[in-house]
Design an enzyme around this catalytic site. Structure first.
Site, PDB file in Angstrom:
ATOM      1  N   LYS A 227       0.831  -1.213   0.000  1.00 43.88           N
ATOM      2  CA  LYS A 227       0.000   0.000   0.000  1.00 43.88           C
ATOM      3  C   LYS A 227       0.864   1.261   0.000  1.00 43.88           C
ATOM      4  CE  LYS A 227      -3.826  -2.369   1.272  1.00 43.88           C
ATOM      5  NZ  LYS A 227      -5.075  -2.527   0.608  1.00 43.88           N
ATOM      6  N   CYS A 365     -14.098  -5.979   0.997  1.00 38.28           N
ATOM      7  CA  CYS A 365     -13.840  -6.712   2.245  1.00 38.28           C
ATOM      8  C   CYS A 365     -14.378  -5.955   3.462  1.00 38.28           C
ATOM      9  CB  CYS A 365     -12.353  -7.005   2.415  1.00 38.28           C
ATOM     10  SG  CYS A 365     -11.703  -8.120   1.184  1.00 38.28           S
TER      11      CYS A 365
HETATM   12  C1  LIG Z   1      -7.982  -0.991   6.017  1.00 39.35           C
HETATM   13  C2  LIG Z   1      -7.388  -2.294   5.519  1.00 39.35           C
HETATM   14  N1  LIG Z   1      -7.041  -3.243   6.429  1.00 39.35           N
HETATM   15  C3  LIG Z   1      -6.495  -4.421   6.033  1.00 39.35           C
HETATM   16  C4  LIG Z   1      -6.284  -4.695   4.688  1.00 39.35           C
HETATM   17  C5  LIG Z   1      -5.632  -6.028   4.305  1.00 39.35           C
HETATM   18  O1  LIG Z   1      -4.354  -5.738   3.778  1.00 39.35           O
HETATM   19  P1  LIG Z   1      -3.491  -6.941   3.136  1.00 39.35           P
HETATM   20  O2  LIG Z   1      -3.213  -7.900   4.257  1.00 39.35           O
HETATM   21  O3  LIG Z   1      -2.254  -6.284   2.596  1.00 39.35           O
HETATM   22  O4  LIG Z   1      -4.372  -7.529   2.060  1.00 39.35           O
HETATM   23  C6  LIG Z   1      -6.642  -3.749   3.716  1.00 39.35           C
HETATM   24  C7  LIG Z   1      -6.461  -4.069   2.238  1.00 39.35           C
HETATM   25  N2  LIG Z   1      -7.449  -3.397   1.452  1.00 39.35           N
HETATM   26  C8  LIG Z   1      -7.709  -3.746   0.188  1.00 39.35           C
HETATM   27  C9  LIG Z   1      -7.183  -4.732  -0.547  1.00 39.35           C
HETATM   28  O5  LIG Z   1      -7.818  -4.679  -1.790  1.00 39.35           O
HETATM   29  N3  LIG Z   1      -8.744  -3.688  -1.809  1.00 39.35           N
HETATM   30  C10 LIG Z   1      -8.711  -3.078  -0.598  1.00 39.35           C
HETATM   31  O6  LIG Z   1      -9.408  -2.131  -0.248  1.00 39.35           O
HETATM   32  C11 LIG Z   1      -7.184  -2.525   4.137  1.00 39.35           C
HETATM   33  O7  LIG Z   1      -7.510  -1.565   3.242  1.00 39.35           O
END
Ligand SMILES: Cc1ncc(COP(=O)(O)O)c(CNc2co[nH]c2=O)c1O
Length: 407
Positions: A227, A365
């Site tokens: 991110k 999600c």
């Molecule tokens: C607020 C938030 N928390 C946790 C996660 C999980 O992160 P990861 O472990 O790197 O997958 C995401 C990923 N959000 C998104 C992933 O794809 N579209 C989204 O909005 C997020 O936006």
């Protein structure tokens, strides 16, 4: 040097220089993952070309170089979030694994029947389901913190839910679905007043704000490298030292041990107690390069630019009948979630893709949040440092074209 020139920044991101379906790519899915600058790609490439080795306990030059780079990356992350010590930075695969680690380790040790875990309805499933799993196992209870019609955490309801049975509060600093910026320092202080700990999900915050875990006074902080212009598969769990020291290991294997015997095993110290197996060495090095890149950006100027993009979005959205923004939070980052009467979100996403415009559609999600708004999903445009007003104009040209097709 700090600089901010969105159009100029695009040259740093090779992936942006391409056409999709015969149109210049307009990438508006940054809340899902950001793109990677040349310097991050080169850092990972360079590691595998010259320094690749397994880390720690190595007895040769490559192992030494890989270990130095890997631990320097940890130091860089520590400085980036203003951690008191680098050993409070635990490498994980990402936000999801970081939160699961806290739920499974701290949660199993500290939750029991009658205890409560408060989780906001804004949360991503990564900050809901791990708490449901550990509460089912320990007899504790997950209690949702309501969200207002504006898409903000309902602070009045939150304070009413707080009592001495609340052991942990799980909230995000920024909502991935609505863009809401939460007053996390106030939430943390209120949680601490009743003796509760706070798990702060920083996945969406790290590219918008300078993160200072000491100023926030959170107990745990999680984010993902992908991110923050870094590679996938690398993330961070930060925790207060006394909590991490007291927590049992999360996974067993090499690295996280001191002495293994069939009559008993002792464990390594921080951070290695929580880092079983061969780590994502290249990912850590890539994340450090991403932080270096991000540090070269004038964050204040980037924030002003992002707010300009959001305001331009709202201005154009106001001219489209049947387009409804979901949530009007007090403060939002450059995330715009909306529905368009008569055009299903998935169809709109497909029609935009046919015009070279990448957005995300669906529940993001955050199914409890969608249900709270009576929706199955939205269309979400999410901006980053390399987006321009022309990108926003292209988005709304695409929306209007789709609307005509469905008329
Ligand atoms: C607020 C938030 N928390 C946790 C996660 C999980 O992160 P990861 O472990 O790197 O997958 C995401 C990923 N959000 C998104 C992933 O794809 N579209 C989204 O909005 C997020 O936006």
């Amino acid at each position: 040097s700090v600089r901010f020139d969105p159009a100029g920044l695009r040259a740093d991101f090779p992936i942006l220089d391409q056409q999709v379906n015969g149109r210049d790519l307009v990438y508006l899915d940054n809340a899902a993952t950001t793109q990677k600058p040349e310097s991050v790609i080169a850092a990972i490439d360079g590691y595998y070309r010259a320094d690749n080795s397994n880390v720690h306990r190595g007895a040769h030059a490559l192992a030494d170089r890989a270990t130095v780079a890997f631990e320097a990356a940890r130091e860089r992350v520590s400085g980036f979030i203003n951690s008191p010590l680098a050993k409070q930075v635990i490498w994980t695969r990402g936000t999801t694994e970081s939160i699961n680690l806290v739920a499974q380790s701290w949660g199993r040790q500290n939750l029991g029947p009658g205890d409560k875990v408060l989780v906001s309805v804004l949360e991503h499933h990564a900050n809901i389901v791990p708490w449901q799993l550990i509460c089912a196992e320990t007899g504790a209870e997950v209690v949702p913190i309501p969200v207002t019609d504006a898409g903000d955490i309902d602070l009045e309801a939150f304070h009413q839910l707080l009592d001495d049975r609340v052991k942990l509060v799980a909230v995000n600093q920024v909502s991935n679905a609505l863009g809401t910026v939460n007053p996390v320092r106030r939430i943390i202080d209120s949680a601490h007043a009743v003796g509760a700990r706070v798990m702060l999900d920083g996945a969406q915050a790290v590219t918008h704000f300078a993160i200072d875990v000491q100023a926030l006074d959170c107990d745990f902080y999680a984010f993902s490298g992908h991110k923050l212009f870094g590679p996938t598969g690398i993330g961070v769990l930060w925790g207060k030292e006394e909590l991490l020291d007291a927590m049992p290991p999360f996974m067993g294997g090499g690295e996280m041990i001191d002495v293994v015997s069939f009559s008993g095993t002792t464990f390594n110290t921080l951070p290695f107690k929580f880092e079983a197996g061969t780590p994502n060495i290249a990912g850590a090095i890539g994340l450090a390069a991403a932080i270096e890149y991000f540090a070269s950006i004038d964050l204040e100027a980037a924030s002003v630019h992002e707010q300009m993009l959001l305001q331009h979005t709202l201005d154009l959205a106001g001219g489209i009948d049947g387009l409804r923004r979901i949530g009007q939070p007090r403060e939002s980052v450059g995330i715009f979630s909306f529905v368009l009467d008569g055009v299903p979100a998935s169809d709109l996403g497909m029609l935009l893709d046919q015009q070279g415009i990448a957005v995300r559609t669906g529940h993001h999600c955050t199914q409890p949040l969608m249900a709270r708004f009576g929706l199955s999903g939205t269309v979400r445009a999410s901006y980053s440092i390399y987006n321009t007003t022309e990108d926003v104009d292209r988005l709304f040209e695409g929306i209007k074209k789709a609307q005509r097709l469905f008329a």
